[in-house]
Design an enzyme around this catalytic site. Structure first.
Site, PDB file in Angstrom:
ATOM      1  N   PHE A   1       0.842  -1.183   0.000  1.00  0.00           N
ATOM      2  CA  PHE A   1       0.000   0.000   0.000  1.00  0.00           C
ATOM      3  C   PHE A   1       0.886   1.246   0.000  1.00  0.00           C
ATOM      4  O   PHE A   1       2.108   1.145   0.013  1.00  0.00           O
ATOM      5  CB  PHE A   1      -0.910   0.001   1.230  1.00  0.00           C
ATOM      6  CG  PHE A   1      -1.718  -1.261   1.372  1.00  0.00           C
ATOM      7  CD1 PHE A   1      -2.925  -1.407   0.714  1.00  0.00           C
ATOM      8  CD2 PHE A   1      -1.253  -2.318   2.159  1.00  0.00           C
ATOM      9  CE1 PHE A   1      -3.664  -2.578   0.831  1.00  0.00           C
ATOM     10  CE2 PHE A   1      -1.981  -3.494   2.274  1.00  0.00           C
ATOM     11  CZ  PHE A   1      -3.193  -3.619   1.612  1.00  0.00           C
TER      12      PHE A   1
ATOM     13  N   SER B   1      -6.453  -7.967  -1.320  1.00  0.00           N
ATOM     14  CA  SER B   1      -5.972  -7.336  -0.096  1.00  0.00           C
ATOM     15  C   SER B   1      -6.518  -5.927   0.016  1.00  0.00           C
ATOM     16  O   SER B   1      -6.603  -5.208  -0.979  1.00  0.00           O
ATOM     17  CB  SER B   1      -4.440  -7.278  -0.082  1.00  0.00           C
ATOM     18  OG  SER B   1      -3.900  -8.572  -0.039  1.00  0.00           O
TER      19      SER B   1
ATOM     20  N   CYS C   1      -3.492  -5.035   6.814  1.00  0.00           N
ATOM     21  CA  CYS C   1      -3.766  -5.734   5.562  1.00  0.00           C
ATOM     22  C   CYS C   1      -4.690  -6.910   5.842  1.00  0.00           C
ATOM     23  O   CYS C   1      -4.323  -7.848   6.552  1.00  0.00           O
ATOM     24  CB  CYS C   1      -2.463  -6.223   4.931  1.00  0.00           C
ATOM     25  SG  CYS C   1      -2.713  -7.108   3.370  1.00  0.00           S
TER      26      CYS C   1
ATOM     27  N   THR D   1      -7.968  -9.588   4.032  1.00  0.00           N
ATOM     28  CA  THR D   1      -8.378 -10.221   2.789  1.00  0.00           C
ATOM     29  C   THR D   1      -9.890 -10.154   2.644  1.00  0.00           C
ATOM     30  O   THR D   1     -10.621 -10.529   3.566  1.00  0.00           O
ATOM     31  CB  THR D   1      -7.922 -11.698   2.771  1.00  0.00           C
ATOM     32  OG1 THR D   1      -6.499 -11.740   2.918  1.00  0.00           O
ATOM     33  CG2 THR D   1      -8.317 -12.378   1.477  1.00  0.00           C
TER      34      THR D   1
ATOM     35  N   ALA E   1      -7.591 -12.516  12.471  1.00  0.00           N
ATOM     36  CA  ALA E   1      -7.197 -13.604  13.357  1.00  0.00           C
ATOM     37  C   ALA E   1      -6.857 -13.070  14.748  1.00  0.00           C
ATOM     38  O   ALA E   1      -6.647 -11.870  14.942  1.00  0.00           O
ATOM     39  CB  ALA E   1      -5.987 -14.327  12.771  1.00  0.00           C
TER      40      ALA E   1
ATOM     41  N   HIS F   1       1.424  -4.410   7.593  1.00  0.00           N
ATOM     42  CA  HIS F   1       1.851  -5.292   8.681  1.00  0.00           C
ATOM     43  C   HIS F   1       2.100  -4.419   9.908  1.00  0.00           C
ATOM     44  O   HIS F   1       3.201  -3.901  10.098  1.00  0.00           O
ATOM     45  CB  HIS F   1       3.122  -6.049   8.305  1.00  0.00           C
ATOM     46  CG  HIS F   1       2.985  -6.858   7.058  1.00  0.00           C
ATOM     47  ND1 HIS F   1       4.062  -7.326   6.356  1.00  0.00           N
ATOM     48  CD2 HIS F   1       1.882  -7.286   6.375  1.00  0.00           C
ATOM     49  CE1 HIS F   1       3.651  -8.003   5.302  1.00  0.00           C
ATOM     50  NE2 HIS F   1       2.332  -7.986   5.287  1.00  0.00           N
TER      51      HIS F   1
ATOM     52  N   THR G   1       4.605  12.111   7.782  1.00  0.00           N
ATOM     53  CA  THR G   1       6.007  12.457   7.981  1.00  0.00           C
ATOM     54  C   THR G   1       6.193  12.874   9.434  1.00  0.00           C
ATOM     55  O   THR G   1       5.431  13.694   9.950  1.00  0.00           O
ATOM     56  CB  THR G   1       6.423  13.618   7.058  1.00  0.00           C
ATOM     57  OG1 THR G   1       6.201  13.220   5.705  1.00  0.00           O
ATOM     58  CG2 THR G   1       7.885  13.979   7.247  1.00  0.00           C
TER      59      THR G   1
END
Length: 196
Positions: free
Chosen positions: A2, A39, A46, A48, A62, A100, A145
């Protein structure tokens, strides 16, 4: 992969908790044409796409994801930042974001400065070394930033422009709220290379 350029803030319509995790049904206003298995970044995580309609999709989180992100705190009616995965020929307007999430951190202060806002966050525990002034960081899926780092106070700040404030969930965050943090993956690789 991404970019941290949020396309829309969708609304969590339904949450189904189970022993193995949590399933979210999210309504969108602008995103459509979903595909099974694609995704999508939800609040910087991230996930699905499982099932979908013209203006909604479901995704499963999960237990491990719930333990490491703020998705365990999400309630029906909450808004979440959404971004589709970057196509191979797409523009990289933000920075490289994997979806992640590394950890979470807390909002310490929000201050209006002219037309912008300065957000101050606690330096994320065990990830302080990856937060550098003028470096990139992803908060709730938003590429930002780092404006300043204050190691003695254990905090860092970012500037949020009106468009980001209005179009993402950052405009809803207040001191004490938690946000998902993904540090710059390039900083991780540099650190790893220095181990050799």
């Amino acid at each position: 992969m991404f970019t941290g350029i949020v396309e829309e803030a969708g609304t969590v319509e339904e949450i189904v908790d189970s022993e193995g995790g949590r399933r979210l049904r999210i309504r969108t206003d602008g995103l459509s044409d979903f595909a099974h298995g694609e995704s999508i970044s939800v609040g910087g995580v991230c996930l699905t796409v499982e099932e979908f309609g013209s203006d909604w999709f479901t995704a499963f989180t999960a237990t491990e994801t719930l333990e490491k992100t703020t998705l365990d705190e999400v309630r029906e009616g909450d808004r979440v930042n959404l971004e589709r995965a970057l196509p191979a020929d797409g523009r990289l307007d933000g920075h490289i974001v994997q979806g992640h999430v590394d950890t979470t951190t807390e909002v310490r202060d929000v201050e209006a400065v002219g037309e912008d806002w300065t957000y101050t966050f606690a330096l994320p525990e065990d990830h302080e070394q990856y937060v550098a002034q003028k470096g990139s960081i992803t908060l709730d899926g938003v590429s930002l930033t780092v404006a300043a780092v204050d190691d003695s106070a254990g905090e860092f700040s970012v500037a949020v422009v009106p468009t980001t404030y209005d179009l993402t969930t950052l405009g809803e965050r207040e001191p004490g709220d938690s946000v998902n943090v993904e540090v710059d993956v390039l900083a991780k690789y540099v650190e790893r290379l220095n181990d050799y």
